[in-house]
Design an enzyme around this catalytic site. Structure first.
Site, PDB file in Angstrom:
ATOM      1  N   HIS A   1       0.802  -1.233   0.000  1.00 32.40           N
ATOM      2  CA  HIS A   1       0.000   0.000   0.000  1.00 32.40           C
ATOM      3  C   HIS A   1       0.835   1.282   0.000  1.00 32.40           C
ATOM      4  O   HIS A   1       0.533   2.234   0.720  1.00 32.40           O
ATOM      5  CB  HIS A   1      -0.946   0.001   1.206  1.00 32.40           C
TER       6      HIS A   1
ATOM      7  N   HIS B   1      -9.719   2.286  -0.122  1.00 35.53           N
ATOM      8  CA  HIS B   1      -9.597   1.191   0.835  1.00 35.53           C
ATOM      9  C   HIS B   1     -10.629   1.250   1.968  1.00 35.53           C
ATOM     10  O   HIS B   1     -10.335   0.900   3.119  1.00 35.53           O
ATOM     11  CB  HIS B   1      -8.170   1.204   1.412  1.00 35.53           C
TER      12      HIS B   1
ATOM     13  N   GLU C   1     -11.675  -3.400  -3.047  1.00 28.96           N
ATOM     14  CA  GLU C   1     -10.682  -2.460  -3.564  1.00 28.96           C
ATOM     15  C   GLU C   1     -10.491  -2.720  -5.046  1.00 28.96           C
ATOM     16  O   GLU C   1      -9.882  -3.723  -5.422  1.00 28.96           O
ATOM     17  CB  GLU C   1      -9.350  -2.668  -2.848  1.00 28.96           C
TER      18      GLU C   1
HETATM   19  C1  BGC Z   1      -4.702  -6.284   1.940  1.00 32.09           C
HETATM   20  C2  BGC Z   1      -4.527  -7.048   3.219  1.00 32.09           C
HETATM   21  C3  BGC Z   1      -3.945  -6.083   4.200  1.00 32.09           C
HETATM   22  C4  BGC Z   1      -4.915  -4.956   4.407  1.00 32.09           C
HETATM   23  C5  BGC Z   1      -4.344  -3.927   5.320  1.00 32.09           C
HETATM   24  C6  BGC Z   1      -5.689  -5.204   2.187  1.00 32.09           C
HETATM   25  O1  BGC Z   1      -5.874  -4.466   1.047  1.00 32.09           O
HETATM   26  O2  BGC Z   1      -5.128  -7.100   0.895  1.00 32.09           O
HETATM   27  O3  BGC Z   1      -3.690  -8.158   3.031  1.00 32.09           O
HETATM   28  O4  BGC Z   1      -3.667  -6.689   5.406  1.00 32.09           O
HETATM   29  O5  BGC Z   1      -5.191  -4.346   3.187  1.00 32.09           O
HETATM   30  O6  BGC Z   1      -5.297  -3.401   6.083  1.00 32.09           O
END
Ligand code: BGC
Length: 341
Positions: free
Chosen positions: A100, A170, A306
């Site tokens: 991310h 998200h 997402e």
């Molecule tokens: C991911 C998860 C991750 C989470 C974090 C998601 O988009 O796929 O693996 O732990 O985000 O909050």
């Protein structure tokens, strides 16, 4: 903020009483209030009551995530023959990867927001080298709320040198409006017949797997909880759903998912121009994050849809390209549309 900078928050409303709040911190969706069958409004998103909470936000509640949403193996990729190393901030199986956007991704920066005729526009300039990415990137994210009960999120970006990009929204949703309970009784439909299996480090193996007949099969509506604990490898690796579903074809705009919650009668449909959608069931929530209204969010109390390019796309030449070059415009559009059963 502790350093004295001011953070603005904006409220969007529509003629049906829906209300969205967004903030310059992380270009975050702070709340989304939607009526149930009785006309009672409730906030359907997980998050925090104050800026201090949002400034930690380890689970990325509500955030605009980038430059690259989801994981990049070892935080490494090469582009035009040059190797790049990104910040690593995650290690599900003990092997560090980039998640991310890195240590300080777009969820952890102050954007500049302004009200526009149709909603709110946030802009952010990400300098070359930030978290290891090449290219100066100029990004614009907009939120608008229409009288057709659509929350429209759009991201646009340009660069002055080749780079990679996958900006992702998200938000964690709980359509019941009560995130002290699991989302497992929501019904989920995902308009995709394949997904990306991952290795133990939650990095795509590069293969595409069909969903038909498996616990990953949401081609027809099915309770999220129906097969979430099945003894199938993808689910045991991720402790639930945490995978990218792949659409059969790339379209200008297509339906990604439809979710319903029977007790409230709320329905959320998701439309996107992206090639995949990451369905994540909050498997890393464990009650340690105290969120809005003082609720300690338990395991699986929110789900994310997402819309995205494929995780680790820069390391798989047969995945859709995540490269953005000077002169091109990255465009990601996603619509969350609310209705009632
Ligand atoms: C991911 C998860 C991750 C989470 C974090 C998601 O988009 O796929 O693996 O732990 O985000 O909050």
């Amino acid at each position: 903020m502790p350093d004295g900078r001011e953070v603005k928050t904006f409220t969007l409303t529509n003629c049906n009483g829906l209300k969205a709040r967004v903030t310059e911190w992380g270009a975050i969706l702070v709340s989304m209030e939607v009526p149930d069958l009785q006309g009672n409004l409730a906030d359907l998103t997980l998050g925090f009551d104050d800026l201090a909470g949002w400034m930690k936000n380890p689970a990325y509640f509500g955030a605009t995530v980038g430059r690259f949403g989801n994981r990049i193996a070892h935080g490494k990729f090469s582009l035009d023959g040059k190797n790049y190393s990104l910040a690593t901030n995650n290690e599900p199986s003990g092997i560090p990867c980039h998640l991310h956007g890195g240590v300080r991704g777009f969820d952890q920066v102050l954007w500049c927001g302004q009200q526009t005729a149709s909603g709110v526009e946030f802009s952010y300039f990400s300098p070359a080298g930030e978290e290891g990415y090449p290219g100066n990137l100029q990004i614009k994210v907009t939120y608008s709320l229409t009288d057709q009960n659509e929350l429209i999120w759009q991201a646009e970006a340009t660069t002055d040198a080749p780079t990679i990009i996958n900006i992702v929204q998200h938000t964690y949703w709980n359509l019941s409006g009560d995130p002290s309970h699991s989302i497992e009784n929501h019904e989920m439909q995902i308009f995709a017949d394949a997904f990306l299996p991952t290795d133990a480090g939650m990095i795509p193996t590069g293969k595409l797997a069909g969903v038909t007949g498996t616990a990953m099969d949401f081609q027809n509506p099915r309770k999220i909880g129906e097969a979430i604990n099945a003894d199938e490898l993808p689910l045991t690796i991720a402790r639930g759903y945490d995978h990218c579903w792949v659409f059969p074809a790339r379209e200008a705009m297509r339906q990604a998912a439809r979710v319903t919650e029977a007790s409230s009668g709320r329905v959320m449909e998701v439309f996107t121009n992206q090639p995949g959608v990451h369905f994540y069931t909050g498997n890393f929530l464990d009650g340690s994050a105290i969120g809005k209204y003082g609720i300690a969010y338990p395991f699986r109390s929110g789900f994310c849809l997402e819309t995205e390019n494929f995780p680790d796309a820069p390391n798989h030449s047969h995945f859709p390209s995540a490269v953005l070059r000077p002169g091109e415009i990255y465009q990601h559009k996603t619509i969350y549309q609310f209705s009632l059963l």
